[in-house]
Design an enzyme around this catalytic site. Structure first.
Site, PDB file in Angstrom:
ATOM      1  N   ARG A  43       0.824  -1.217   0.000  1.00 20.29           N
ATOM      2  CA  ARG A  43       0.000   0.000   0.000  1.00 20.29           C
ATOM      3  C   ARG A  43       0.855   1.263   0.000  1.00 20.29           C
ATOM      4  O   ARG A  43       0.611   2.170  -0.797  1.00 20.29           O
ATOM      5  CB  ARG A  43      -0.992  -0.034   1.166  1.00 20.29           C
ATOM      6  N   ASN A  68      -6.320  -2.754   1.560  1.00 24.29           N
ATOM      7  CA  ASN A  68      -6.249  -4.216   1.607  1.00 24.29           C
ATOM      8  C   ASN A  68      -7.658  -4.767   1.624  1.00 24.29           C
ATOM      9  O   ASN A  68      -8.540  -4.204   2.262  1.00 24.29           O
ATOM     10  CB  ASN A  68      -5.571  -4.675   2.905  1.00 24.29           C
TER      11      ASN A  68
END
Ligand code: ZN
Ligand code: ZN
Ligand code: FE
Length: 765
Positions: free
Chosen positions: A18, A36
């Site tokens: 990320r 996620n």
């Protein structure tokens, strides 16, 4: 302007994905978000079309080091009003199948920090960043976020939190981020658990005591290790004594690569594995064999070696520059599962160790070190797939309509869970005859099913009625509505190798060589040639079955097997007193076993190649009994003396009901003659290996003539034998066969669950 939704699957959680996406978005003027999900990472990206294209290209081409992208799905979606790019907290939205990221060895940046006295993490053993550290072993559920791990109870201090929030920091969104102020701590105790010291002082004292020859249990990131100086003969012998482990090799951890090269031969490929994030134990050829190495790995040309993979390892070596190699073996008593819990360790290990180095972070799943080797043809060969590899998913060559749980074999057990086209092979569980291992087995199956949110509709198990895994599978208190599917052991072996090689459903020649597996005719198989695909198999050839006087007992007391082979080979007219291998056995026992064989009492039949190896190594005088599985075969391989003028021994192939039977009676007679002529065990072993290779070649050629099939699939524990593996492949390839073997899934019974999944899940193919 355009907006796309990008769904990325693979190992993309817990690896800094990320933050990487965030930085890439900023660099390309992209707005939107990343988060996620249980299935991977979801991105929505908005920007000019060329920027979007470059953004996606960059994600594909240079993702974070420890990530592995297995799929990217992109679709256009309507534009939104927004500015900036954000990282969202995870949610439970369901897409494809998730990944459980394996643990990753401490990275070089982090290990430099803990050795740098100016760094705020100096000497802090739990130092990690987004590229390294535990994953699977601390995860309670997915997605991989701190609150779903055993780091939950450690609240980040202000400084750590700043790093965690700073997109330019290596610890941005690193779920294990912590420091001495806020993270887990270590403490040293005596064997009774009384605390001696904490933190830095505890580590320094530990190193000093190890260098002084003391035996330790050290709680690592995935379980306890028993540790001592690999140059202290006394410590090694004491450890063997106390652990009741007479001969099974110990692994060692080396200070660094240079140390390994000092004592072992290391190829480029082996170096790659040693220094990878998986940091497995590699079986390396010893350069020399001083007394302490002989004690660590008795009668073995190889030494199992790994490099430091956590902060604590680096710090111990740092404290005592005299330490080069440490014995590092799983922290358990005898063959029990690896200890993970402080109280349990204190109870089980206090008689073995002098001191404990504990820490206070919970280990959710214990995980043994993985063990691998690299063959002379540069192919890797997994022996134990566990830490650093498990439970990364394996892509199936077909799609399952129903979720499957495969319960695996009985020894070296793993289980597997599969759904759609992903298969999750568990980490190494161990020998299910051990009650503690069985308890952990049941618990771990539950944990995997929960984490993966899979409800099995098919439960596959070995056809052996007495395997503990079988009894577990058929008991009705567990998913009573799931269909139960038994799978024959050697069919599972071959299918697991087919899965690993992504072979779609077509018929191959399977060569399944191992010690024991339950066969269709209720006898024990293990020297098998099958024509098979995922849906079924036909037994086309096998070794001549031989009696195992005393059943299980014969597998330990291999002189019984040797006697059985000899009696079979000579009918009459032999005199056991001629054979050196029986000299150390009590005459009364020999007579009793002879009578058992003659009268056929408690004598199950076995066609296992492993038993043939046992018999020959015993007849050669190497040993009469074994203390761990595969020991005799490994020693027979170890003594090979290669001589190009050596020829294989003779054998016969007879046909019975369309099945070829390899008759080894003449082989045994020739071996016995060689022994009378005082030929060395090294030469006999070489000729014996050549014989087995010749058997494979001959049978495969016969089956090819019958069927036209040119694909041969090799599986079974016997293919851990390097000489056999490499030369069977050579012989078959020379004859024009395409040969498939295991590389990253072990050929031993650890692979059984993978094959069971494939067989049970592919009924609709
Ligand atoms: Zn790191
Ligand atoms: Zn902190
Ligand atoms: Fe097997």
């Amino acid at each position: 302007m355009k907006r796309v939704e990008i769904l990325i699957s693979g190992i993309v959680q817990g690896v800094g994905f990320r933050p990487f996406v965030y930085r890439t978005a900023s660099a390309h003027n992209i707005s939107g978000f990343v988060k996620n999900t249980v299935s991977g990472v979801l991105i929505e990206a908005q920007g000019e079309k060329p920027d979007i294209d470059n953004f996606i290209l960059h994600i594909r081409q240079s993702p974070p080091a420890s990530s592995k992208i297995k799929g990217i799905h992109i679709r256009s979606i309507p534009l939104k009003k927004e500015s900036g790019f954000r990282i969202f907290k995870s949610n439970g939205q369901f897409w494809q199948r998730p990944e459980i990221p394996p643990d990753i060895a401490i990275c070089s940046k982090c290990s430099e920090e803990i050795l740098n006295s100016k760094d705020r993490r100096y000497f802090y053993p739990f130092t990690n960043c987004v590229d390294c550290g535990p994953r699977f072993t601390i995860i309670k559920s997915l997605s991989y976020d701190r609150e779903n791990t055993s780091m939950e109870e450690f609240r980040m201090c202000a400084e750590c939190a700043r790093e965690y929030r700073n997109p330019d920091d290596r610890r941005f969104h690193a779920q294990t981020n912590c420091c001495e102020k806020c993270g887990p701590t270590v403490f040293l105790t005596d064997s009774e658990g009384s605390i001696i010291s904490r933190n830095q002082a505890a580590i320094r004292k530990t190193a000093e005591l190890i260098a002084d020859g003391k035996i330790f249990a050290i709680k690592g990131i995935d379980g306890f290790h028993l540790v001592c100086d690999a140059f202290s003969l006394f410590a090694i012998k004491t450890l063997r004594d106390r652990k009741k482990r007479e001969e099974k090799p110990f692994a060692v951890m080396a200070r660094n690569l240079e140390t390994i090269e000092k004592y072992c031969f290391v190829s480029r490929k082996e170096k790659e594995f040693l220094t990878s994030g998986s940091a497995p134990i590699m079986l390396l050829r010893k350069k020399e064999n001083p007394e302490n190495f002989e004690q660590i790995a008795p009668k073995n040309r190889y030494l199992g070696v790994m490099l430091p993979y956590s902060g604590i390892h680096h710090l111990i070596f740092e404290c005592e520059q005299s330490l080069e190699l440490l014995v590092m073996t799983s922290g358990n008593y005898s063959e029990q599962p690896i200890c993970t819990d402080n109280k349990q360790a204190l109870r089980l290990l206090s008689d073995i160790v002098d001191f404990f180095l504990f820490h206070n972070r919970e280990i959710i799943s214990g995980c043994d070190d993985s063990v691998m080797r690299v063959l002379p043809d540069h192919k890797p060969l997994m022996i134990r797939r566990s830490r650093g590899f498990s439970p990364e998913s394996i892509q199936l060559p077909f799609v399952f309509e129903k979720p499957v749980l495969a319960c695996g074999g009985n020894i070296k057990n793993t289980f597997s869970v599969a759904m759609n086209n992903s298969l999750y092979m568990s980490h190494h569980i161990g020998d299910l005859d051990n009650p503690d291992a069985f308890d952990i087995y049941a618990l771990t199956i539950d944990r995997y099913l929960n984490i993966l949110k899979i409800k099995p509709e098919i439960i596959a198990y070995d056809a052996h009625p007495e395997y503990n895994s079988t009894m577990f599978a058929v008991s009705q208190d567990f998913f009573p509505d799931a269909v139960r599917t038994p799978v024959y052991h050697h069919h599972a072996h071959i299918c697991s190798c087919m899965v690993e090689n992504k072979i779609e459903n077509r018929t191959v020649i399977g060569v399944a060589f191992d010690g024991t597996g339950y066969g269709e005719d209720d006898t024990l198989w293990g020297g098998e040639f099958l024509l098979c695909d995922y849906s079924g198999f036909e037994r086309k050839a096998h070794l001549r079955p031989v009696k195992l006087p005393g059943g299980e007992l014969a597998i330990k007391q291999i002189w019984r097997i040797a006697l059985s082979f000899v009696m079979d080979a000579f009918d009459e007219g032999y005199d056991s007193r001629l054979f050196g291998f029986l000299k150390e056995i009590d005459v009364k026992k020999i007579e009793m076993v002879k009578r058992m064989i003659e009268t056929n009492v408690n004598c199950p039949y076995s066609s296992g190649l492993g038993r043939f190896f046992d018999a020959v190594s015993c007849i050669c005088g190497l040993r009469t009994q074994i203390s761990f599985e595969g020991q005799a075969a490994a020693e027979l391989e170890s003594v090979i003396k290669e001589d190009p003028s050596d020829r294989p021994y003779k054998f016969d192939i007879v046909k019975n009901d369309d099945i070829f039977i390899i008759d080894h009676r003449i082989t045994i007679r020739e071996i016995v003659r060689d022994i009378k002529e005082k030929k060395s065990a090294g030469q006999i072993s070489h000729r014996f290996h050549l014989t087995v290779i010749r058997m494979v070649y001959e049978i495969c050629t016969l089956l090819h003539k019958q069927t036209g099939i040119k694909e041969v699939v090799l599986s079974g524990g016997s293919f851990q034998n390097v000489f056999l593996s490499v030369n069977v492949r050579k012989a078959l390839e020379r004859a024009g066969f395409t040969v498939y073997s295991h590389t990253m899934i072990p050929p031993n019974d650890a692979c059984i669950s993978v094959g069971q999944c494939a067989v049970a899940g592919s009924f609709n193919l």
